[in-house]
Scaffold this motif. Structure first.
Motif: not given
Length: 338
Positions: A20-27, A100-103, A184-190
């Protein structure tokens, strides 16, 4: 922008028996709450769903051991909770998108401690108790660990200053002044709590790229008590592309005119006033610096100087004792790199 978004994606198996996706960038748009305005949270949720619901694929809440497919029942949980909150109950709900069931974004992450809002007399007494003979002190506020984070794709339309300011000022939390601080900024879902390597990579990315956020629920609720103020002053966790300052926080900085004067030589910074505070935005779009290339985001460093007097310093000290990464993370825009 020097980062490749693919560099900030990590895929692995956290014990689910599948990759699964354990870390991904996001706004990211993060709301740190001092007191829980249940109607305001319900309206924020409804507005967030207009942005993200079509992309949500799975969720996890309360005592669930693993994520499950999103459903109408799952989407109705938060509105139901906000209609009849159980006093002192901790509500937790997260939903994300992706195959997948990740972030992966889009997503929404919520942790609320439901508590009774005290009367003005009770607040005054709480301030007196917190001061204990001092004139000023930083403490945890009423609703420790009450925060909501919205995760959007990095190229989302709310990544423009004017669009985000317009969306934020449409929210009841801002119209009524029932928020602590907003970033608000760029961040990580982790998934840092279930995978050490993800935590290491999050720290490495945030240490290299100023402007990249590492979100924790435990960073909410920091306030200053002061005999000269009638209420607890919400403090700023960290300078970000967008910081929404509560009217009490703004007053502690000397008011709108003062911060406009301090930022007069930074025309890129946008200051938007509303009834209960101001929105400070370091440029039209969020950016990431790169310490390896000497890109320190000078505009955000100017904003950091202005926000310095209302930073949550005790939070920084406590987190730095837990891990040295946090001192670098919180103070990156105030440190000298020469």
């Amino acid at each position: 922008m020097t980062v490749s978004w693919d560099e900030l994606v990590r895929v692995g198996d956290p014990g689910l028996g599948q990759q699964v996706t354990l870390m991904a960038p996001a706004l990211t748009i993060s709301f740190y709450l001092q007191e829980v305005d249940y109607d305001g949270v319900a309206q924020l949720y409804a507005e967030a769903m207009k942005l993200i619901e079509p992309g949500l694929t799975h969720y996890q809440a309360e005592s669930m051991k693993r994520p499950a497919k999103i459903s109408p029942r799952a989407l109705g949980m938060i509105p139901t909770w906000m209609r009849k909150p159980k006093e002192f109950h901790s509500y937790w709900w997260e939903a994300h998108g992706g195959a997948d069931l990740g972030q992966s974004p889009p997503g929404l992450e919520l942790l609320l401690l439901a508590s009774a809002i005290g009367s003005p007399e009770q607040k005054k007494q709480a301030i007196e108790n917190a001061l204990e003979g001092a004139n000023q002190r930083e403490i945890n506020g009423h609703a420790i660990r009450s925060a909501i984070r919205i995760l959007l794709p990095v190229d989302h339309e709310l990544g423009r200053a004017e669009a985000l300011a317009r969306w934020l000022t449409s929210l009841d939390l801002l119209k009524r002044g029932t928020f602590g601080s907003i970033e608000a900024c760029f961040g990580l879902a982790a998934s840092t709590s279930v995978d050490r390597e993800t935590a290491r990579r999050e720290q490495a990315a945030c240490s290299r790229y100023p402007g990249l956020d590492a979100f924790r629920y435990s960073h909410s609720g920091q306030v200053r008590v002061d005999r000269d103020y009638p209420d607890m002053i919400p403090l700023v966790r960290r300078p970000a592309w967008t910081n929404v300052l509560h009217e009490l926080t703004l007053r502690a900085l000397g008011g709108e005119a003062t911060i406009r004067t301090q930022l007069a030589d930074a025309p890129e910074v946008r200051v938007t006033a509303f009834e209960h505070g101001v929105i400070v935005q370091a440029g039209d779009r969020p950016e990431l610096g790169d310490l390896n290339r000497g890109d320190l985001l000078p505009v955000l460093r100017q904003v950091a100087q202005v926000l310095g007097p209302v930073r949550a310093r005790k939070l920084v000290e406590a987190e730095a004792e837990r891990h040295p990464f946090w001192e670098q993370f919180f103070n990156t825009f105030e440190k000298s790199y020469q």
